[in-house]
Design a protein around this motif. Sequence first.
Motif, mmCIF file in Angstrom:
data_model
loop_
_atom_site.group_PDB
_atom_site.id
_atom_site.type_symbol
_atom_site.label_atom_id
_atom_site.label_comp_id
_atom_site.label_asym_id
_atom_site.label_seq_id
_atom_site.Cartn_x
_atom_site.Cartn_y
_atom_site.Cartn_z
ATOM 1 N N GLN A 34 0.845 -1.186 0.000
ATOM 2 C CA GLN A 34 0.000 0.000 0.000
ATOM 3 C C GLN A 34 0.881 1.236 0.000
ATOM 4 N N LYS A 53 -3.147 5.406 -1.858
ATOM 5 C CA LYS A 53 -3.622 4.355 -2.759
ATOM 6 C C LYS A 53 -4.211 3.199 -1.960
ATOM 7 N N GLU A 54 -5.005 2.402 -2.644
ATOM 8 C CA GLU A 54 -5.574 1.228 -2.012
ATOM 9 C C GLU A 54 -4.518 0.130 -1.886
ATOM 10 N N ARG A 55 -4.764 -0.735 -0.922
ATOM 11 C CA ARG A 55 -3.880 -1.879 -0.766
ATOM 12 C C ARG A 55 -4.036 -2.792 -1.974
ATOM 13 N N GLU A 56 -2.931 -3.250 -2.519
ATOM 14 C CA GLU A 56 -2.989 -4.099 -3.694
ATOM 15 C C GLU A 56 -2.194 -5.379 -3.464
ATOM 16 N N ALA A 80 6.213 1.368 -1.241
ATOM 17 C CA ALA A 80 4.984 1.166 -0.484
ATOM 18 C C ALA A 80 5.345 0.501 0.833
#
Length: 126
Positions: free
Chosen positions: A39, A43-46, A92
């Motif tokens: 993350q 931003k969203e966690r990916e 991230a």
Amino acid sequence: QVTLVESGGGLVQPGGSLRLSCAASGFTLDHYTIAWFRQAPGKEREAVSCISKRDGRIYYADSVKGRFTMSRDNFKKPIYLQMNSLKREDPAVYYCAAEVLGPTMGWDNSAGYDYWGRGTQVTVSS
């Protein structure tokens, strides 16, 4: 108490490499699907990668295929994420996650995971 602990993050130049580790305590990993997520700020966690308990396969996000390798030696040792050719879009907080058996909601769905580590920071900068 079940815990996951990530390590190995740090600062690296573009094109460099890092190896992240995910160690478990309170349980062994033999009955779990293990995944790496990341993350970035805002931003969203990916999902990044996963070793599936269900089918034994290793999955990767398209953005890291060919550059990242997820592995483990055996169920008692940490799980690793070897990250090569790091890019400016890779920075991230990287998290390790575990799901009993699984994955039940898709390997890349964070909602399916039962346990999470606190993350390790990866920074890519020249």
